[in-house]
Design a protein around this motif. Structure first.
Motif, PDB file in Angstrom:
ATOM      1  N   SER A  44      11.176   4.848  -2.551  1.00 52.38           N
ATOM      2  CA  SER A  44       9.931   4.569  -3.258  1.00 52.38           C
ATOM      3  C   SER A  44      10.255   3.837  -4.555  1.00 52.38           C
ATOM      4  O   SER A  44      11.396   3.815  -5.011  1.00 52.38           O
ATOM      5  CB  SER A  44       9.185   5.861  -3.574  1.00 52.38           C
ATOM      6  N   LYS A  51       5.183   3.658   3.950  1.00 54.19           N
ATOM      7  CA  LYS A  51       3.843   4.175   3.646  1.00 54.19           C
ATOM      8  C   LYS A  51       3.365   3.622   2.307  1.00 54.19           C
ATOM      9  O   LYS A  51       2.199   3.227   2.160  1.00 54.19           O
ATOM     10  CB  LYS A  51       3.851   5.705   3.626  1.00 54.19           C
ATOM     11  N   GLU A  52       4.245   3.607   1.333  1.00 51.42           N
ATOM     12  CA  GLU A  52       3.911   3.051   0.024  1.00 51.42           C
ATOM     13  C   GLU A  52       3.660   1.550   0.131  1.00 51.42           C
ATOM     14  O   GLU A  52       2.736   1.016  -0.495  1.00 51.42           O
ATOM     15  CB  GLU A  52       5.065   3.328  -0.945  1.00 51.42           C
ATOM     16  N   ARG A  53       4.441   0.879   0.961  1.00 54.79           N
ATOM     17  CA  ARG A  53       4.330  -0.568   1.077  1.00 54.79           C
ATOM     18  C   ARG A  53       3.018  -1.010   1.716  1.00 54.79           C
ATOM     19  O   ARG A  53       2.516  -2.097   1.434  1.00 54.79           O
ATOM     20  CB  ARG A  53       5.521  -1.122   1.872  1.00 54.79           C
ATOM     21  N   LYS A  54       2.445  -0.173   2.573  1.00 58.43           N
ATOM     22  CA  LYS A  54       1.178  -0.527   3.236  1.00 58.43           C
ATOM     23  C   LYS A  54       0.063  -0.802   2.242  1.00 58.43           C
ATOM     24  O   LYS A  54      -0.867  -1.553   2.520  1.00 58.43           O
ATOM     25  CB  LYS A  54       0.755   0.607   4.178  1.00 58.43           C
ATOM     26  N   GLU A  55       0.156  -0.193   1.065  1.00 55.41           N
ATOM     27  CA  GLU A  55      -0.894  -0.333   0.059  1.00 55.41           C
ATOM     28  C   GLU A  55      -0.624  -1.473  -0.924  1.00 55.41           C
ATOM     29  O   GLU A  55      -1.406  -1.692  -1.850  1.00 55.41           O
ATOM     30  CB  GLU A  55      -1.027   0.980  -0.727  1.00 55.41           C
ATOM     31  N   MET A  56       0.456  -2.224  -0.716  1.00 52.38           N
ATOM     32  CA  MET A  56       0.854  -3.250  -1.681  1.00 52.38           C
ATOM     33  C   MET A  56       0.285  -4.620  -1.329  1.00 52.38           C
ATOM     34  O   MET A  56       0.072  -4.949  -0.158  1.00 52.38           O
ATOM     35  CB  MET A  56       2.389  -3.358  -1.725  1.00 52.38           C
ATOM     36  N   THR A 106       9.011  -5.485  -4.883  1.00 59.54           N
ATOM     37  CA  THR A 106       9.690  -4.271  -4.419  1.00 59.54           C
ATOM     38  C   THR A 106      10.942  -4.604  -3.629  1.00 59.54           C
ATOM     39  O   THR A 106      11.986  -3.952  -3.786  1.00 59.54           O
ATOM     40  CB  THR A 106       8.740  -3.412  -3.570  1.00 59.54           C
ATOM     41  N   GLN A 125       9.409   4.627  -7.623  1.00 59.40           N
ATOM     42  CA  GLN A 125       9.880   5.562  -8.633  1.00 59.40           C
ATOM     43  C   GLN A 125      11.335   5.945  -8.390  1.00 59.40           C
ATOM     44  O   GLN A 125      12.157   6.008  -9.318  1.00 59.40           O
ATOM     45  CB  GLN A 125       9.020   6.828  -8.663  1.00 59.40           C
ATOM     46  N   GLN A 182       3.374  -7.683  -4.758  1.00 60.10           N
ATOM     47  CA  GLN A 182       4.018  -6.383  -4.990  1.00 60.10           C
ATOM     48  C   GLN A 182       5.140  -6.136  -3.984  1.00 60.10           C
ATOM     49  O   GLN A 182       6.178  -5.558  -4.331  1.00 60.10           O
ATOM     50  CB  GLN A 182       2.974  -5.271  -4.919  1.00 60.10           C
ATOM     51  N   ASP A 193      10.174   2.657   1.604  1.00 57.22           N
ATOM     52  CA  ASP A 193       9.045   3.560   1.832  1.00 57.22           C
ATOM     53  C   ASP A 193       7.889   2.734   2.403  1.00 57.22           C
ATOM     54  O   ASP A 193       7.121   2.118   1.664  1.00 57.22           O
ATOM     55  CB  ASP A 193       8.634   4.225   0.520  1.00 57.22           C
ATOM     56  N   ARG A 214      14.500  13.015  -1.830  1.00 58.07           N
ATOM     57  CA  ARG A 214      13.181  12.923  -1.165  1.00 58.07           C
ATOM     58  C   ARG A 214      13.335  13.310   0.311  1.00 58.07           C
ATOM     59  O   ARG A 214      12.904  12.577   1.209  1.00 58.07           O
ATOM     60  CB  ARG A 214      12.595  11.518  -1.258  1.00 58.07           C
TER      61      ARG A 214
END
Length: 259
Positions: free
Chosen positions: A28, A68-73, A81, A30, A77, A66, A20
């Motif tokens: 992330s 950026k991904e965590r901001k939406e959790m 993670t 995934q 969650q 990640d 990545r």
């Protein structure tokens, strides 16, 4: 086909590449699942004698979680993670084979924690490392508070964690976080050369040596010596031990089969 993790096996060495680079090889969900799937296969592959983990490109080994991904959790969650990152990092440590981290760029937060779970760390001259979590309102949560003090000592580890300091490759070498610093263009070759030097030896011996060292360090010297003795005894009746003796007597290089 894996999207974020690539594994190449050459001459008994499995090279795990984090793919990545556009996201500084951040972890992330995934990617974490793909890493565990790859490690599960490597763990039970008797043809793999040494593992190298590195990042794609020259800018980042792994920038950690990640964010950026965590901001939406949700909070739940996030907890899940963080636990997944911890299990993935520990998966590297628990591999039976020796693991070399080839740190090709920045290794911050969980990225450095991943490298700390490896047996040996080689850094490119442009690498930067640090447990930077306290600057983000958290603490290292994937083993950093435990593995770094065991590696470099309590006082130095506290200094680095409390300050969230970012170190250059040469500073990391001075602290004892990495074993070697090499030019960026030589990193892969250096890691492979070290891996090849290990892979020529008896694979079962590598497994038991790693077990004795890692388990022994967690206890007192008397118990550690008992662990070493048990690890040694597991090799007494192996075909490889007899092959090593024959090769020595016949003045030739041994051919080990991991049996």
């Amino acid at each position: 086909m894996s999207n974020f993790v690539n594994v190449v096996v050459e001459d008994g060495i499995a090279i795990v590449i984090l793919m990545r680079s556009e996201a500084a090889n951040a972890l992330s969900i995934q990617m974490l699942h793909e890493m565990n799937e790859a490690l599960e296969k490597i763990q039970y592959d008797s043809s793999v004698r040494v593992v190298i983990v590195t990042g794609d490109g020259e800018k980042a080994f792994c920038a950690g979680a990640d964010l950026k991904e965590r901001k939406e959790m949700s909070e739940d969650q996030v907890r899940q993670t963080v636990a997944l990152i911890g299990r993935t990092v520990s998966h590297f440590e628990l591999l039976p084979q020796p693991v070399i981290a080839a740190i090709n760029g920045v290794a911050f937060g969980g990225g450095l924690e991943l490298a700390l779970a490896c047996d040996i760390r080689i850094a490119s001259s442009n690498a930067r490392v640090g447990l930077t979590e306290t600057a983000l309102g958290i603490i290292p949560g994937a083993g950093g508070t435990q593995r770094l003090p065991r590696l470099i000592g309590v006082g130095k580890a506290k200094e680095l964690i409390y300050t969230a300091r970012q170190l250059t490759a040469n500073e990391a070498l001075e602290y004892g976080i990495v074993e070697k610093v090499v030019p960026s263009s030589n990193l892969t070759a250096e890691a492979k050369a070290l891996g090849a030097e290990m892979a020529k030896n008896a694979p079962l011996s590598l497994v038991q040596a790693k077990t004795a060292i890692n388990k022994g360090l967690q206890t007192d010297i008397t118990t550690g010596l008992q662990i070493e003795s048990l690890a040694y005894s597991r090799l007494l009746y192996t075909e490889d031990r007899l092959e090593g003796l024959r090769a020595f007597q016949e003045k030739r290089s041994p051919v080990y089969r991991g049996k």
